[in-house]
Enzyme design. Sequence first.
Site, PDB file in Angstrom:
ATOM      1  N   LYS A  11      10.618 -47.219  34.496  1.00 12.61           N
ATOM      2  CA  LYS A  11       9.821 -46.698  35.614  1.00 12.61           C
ATOM      3  C   LYS A  11       9.995 -47.542  36.889  1.00 12.61           C
ATOM      4  O   LYS A  11      10.452 -48.688  36.829  1.00 12.61           O
ATOM      5  CB  LYS A  11       8.354 -46.604  35.180  1.00 12.61           C
ATOM      6  CG  LYS A  11       8.163 -45.654  33.976  1.00 12.61           C
ATOM      7  CD  LYS A  11       6.699 -45.409  33.674  1.00 12.61           C
ATOM      8  CE  LYS A  11       6.548 -44.450  32.498  1.00 12.61           C
ATOM      9  NZ  LYS A  11       5.139 -44.089  32.250  1.00 12.61           N
ATOM     10  N   ASN A 114       3.513 -48.540  33.461  1.00 15.13           N
ATOM     11  CA  ASN A 114       3.671 -49.168  32.145  1.00 15.13           C
ATOM     12  C   ASN A 114       5.129 -49.311  31.699  1.00 15.13           C
ATOM     13  O   ASN A 114       5.459 -49.149  30.528  1.00 15.13           O
ATOM     14  CB  ASN A 114       2.821 -48.427  31.096  1.00 15.13           C
ATOM     15  CG  ASN A 114       3.172 -46.961  30.987  1.00 15.13           C
ATOM     16  OD1 ASN A 114       4.049 -46.483  31.699  1.00 15.13           O
ATOM     17  ND2 ASN A 114       2.523 -46.253  30.091  1.00 15.13           N
ATOM     18  N   HIS A 117       9.090 -44.997  29.824  1.00 13.92           N
ATOM     19  CA  HIS A 117       8.702 -43.754  29.148  1.00 13.92           C
ATOM     20  C   HIS A 117       9.462 -43.678  27.829  1.00 13.92           C
ATOM     21  O   HIS A 117      10.599 -44.131  27.744  1.00 13.92           O
ATOM     22  CB  HIS A 117       9.088 -42.552  30.015  1.00 13.92           C
ATOM     23  CG  HIS A 117       8.970 -41.235  29.284  1.00 13.92           C
ATOM     24  ND1 HIS A 117       7.771 -40.595  29.107  1.00 13.92           N
ATOM     25  CD2 HIS A 117       9.908 -40.477  28.640  1.00 13.92           C
ATOM     26  CE1 HIS A 117       7.975 -39.484  28.397  1.00 13.92           C
ATOM     27  NE2 HIS A 117       9.259 -39.393  28.101  1.00 13.92           N
ATOM     28  N   GLU A 128      13.520 -33.256  27.222  1.00  7.55           N
ATOM     29  CA  GLU A 128      13.622 -34.291  28.264  1.00  7.55           C
ATOM     30  C   GLU A 128      15.063 -34.738  28.478  1.00  7.55           C
ATOM     31  O   GLU A 128      15.465 -35.026  29.608  1.00  7.55           O
ATOM     32  CB  GLU A 128      12.733 -35.479  27.888  1.00  7.55           C
ATOM     33  CG  GLU A 128      11.244 -35.130  27.930  1.00  7.55           C
ATOM     34  CD  GLU A 128      10.341 -36.216  27.371  1.00  7.55           C
ATOM     35  OE1 GLU A 128       9.119 -36.000  27.336  1.00  7.55           O
ATOM     36  OE2 GLU A 128      10.844 -37.284  26.951  1.00  7.55           O
TER      37      GLU A 128
HETATM   38  P1  GDP Z   1       3.028 -42.233  26.857  1.00 10.60           P
HETATM   39  O1  GDP Z   1       3.577 -41.153  25.953  1.00 10.60           O
HETATM   40  O2  GDP Z   1       2.731 -43.509  26.129  1.00 10.60           O
HETATM   41  O3  GDP Z   1       3.892 -42.477  28.086  1.00 10.60           O
HETATM   42  O4  GDP Z   1       1.613 -41.730  27.391  1.00 10.60           O
HETATM   43  P2  GDP Z   1       1.084 -40.279  27.846  1.00 10.60           P
HETATM   44  O5  GDP Z   1       2.078 -39.204  27.491  1.00 10.60           O
HETATM   45  O6  GDP Z   1      -0.303 -40.152  27.342  1.00 10.60           O
HETATM   46  O7  GDP Z   1       0.989 -40.386  29.429  1.00 10.60           O
HETATM   47  C1  GDP Z   1       2.131 -40.273  30.248  1.00 10.60           C
HETATM   48  C2  GDP Z   1       2.079 -41.341  31.320  1.00 10.60           C
HETATM   49  O8  GDP Z   1       0.935 -41.103  32.149  1.00 10.60           O
HETATM   50  C3  GDP Z   1       1.872 -42.768  30.806  1.00 10.60           C
HETATM   51  O9  GDP Z   1       3.053 -43.383  30.381  1.00 10.60           O
HETATM   52  C4  GDP Z   1       1.292 -43.443  32.016  1.00 10.60           C
HETATM   53  O10 GDP Z   1       2.290 -43.757  32.984  1.00 10.60           O
HETATM   54  C5  GDP Z   1       0.395 -42.349  32.579  1.00 10.60           C
HETATM   55  N1  GDP Z   1      -0.989 -42.452  32.073  1.00 10.60           N
HETATM   56  C6  GDP Z   1      -1.440 -42.176  30.812  1.00 10.60           C
HETATM   57  N2  GDP Z   1      -2.765 -42.373  30.707  1.00 10.60           N
HETATM   58  C7  GDP Z   1      -3.172 -42.762  31.939  1.00 10.60           C
HETATM   59  C8  GDP Z   1      -4.447 -43.094  32.496  1.00 10.60           C
HETATM   60  O11 GDP Z   1      -5.485 -43.073  31.818  1.00 10.60           O
HETATM   61  N3  GDP Z   1      -4.473 -43.434  33.827  1.00 10.60           N
HETATM   62  C9  GDP Z   1      -3.346 -43.462  34.603  1.00 10.60           C
HETATM   63  N4  GDP Z   1      -3.451 -43.816  35.899  1.00 10.60           N
HETATM   64  N5  GDP Z   1      -2.132 -43.156  34.117  1.00 10.60           N
HETATM   65  C10 GDP Z   1      -2.038 -42.809  32.806  1.00 10.60           C
END
Ligand code: GDP
Length: 139
Positions: A11, A114, A117, A128
């Site tokens: 990222k 974070n 991805h 993807e």
């Molecule tokens: P991943 O599969 O671990 O990447 O997580 P998710 O699919 O749940 O979310 C996609 C992306 O959205 C995450 O990698 C973070 O960059 C972002 N994200 C997820 N949860 C949050 C949150 O509670 N707050 C914010 N600001 N970003 C989030």
Amino acid sequence: MNGNITLTMIKPTAVKNGYAGPILAMINQAGFRIQAMKFMKLSKEQAQKFYEVHKARPFYKDLVEFMSSGPIVAAILEKENAVEAYRELIGATDPSKAEKGTIRHRYAGNIQENAVHGSDSDENAIIESDFFFSRVERY
Ligand code: GDP
């Protein structure tokens, strides 16, 4: 049957902080083979499309802004049971909850920025990968 590919993005903040090299080294050391890779900047429209599943979430707008704010590295990684193996290597979405030694524990700033991805299912890994790479860009 478990699939053998997953899609990763390094990222924008991680790239900006100079962590692309160290993260790729961790990926390599963990035994993933890179099938395809590119360095690019997502447009806002591309980021919206990639994260469309999160459209209803409160963080969607910020996430799209962030993911289109600077260059990323996108790659298809190959390994047996790749999706699960890579999610183990990257750690929890929230880096404060990520296991020691994981990519997010080492290189992530916060839950949004974070570091990386990783696809969450074999089905999404294929979708993807097709989003970023054509057939002739895979080896
Ligand atoms: P991943 O599969 O671990 O990447 O997580 P998710 O699919 O749940 O979310 C996609 C992306 O959205 C995450 O990698 C973070 O960059 C972002 N994200 C997820 N949860 C949050 C949150 O509670 N707050 C914010 N600001 N970003 C989030």
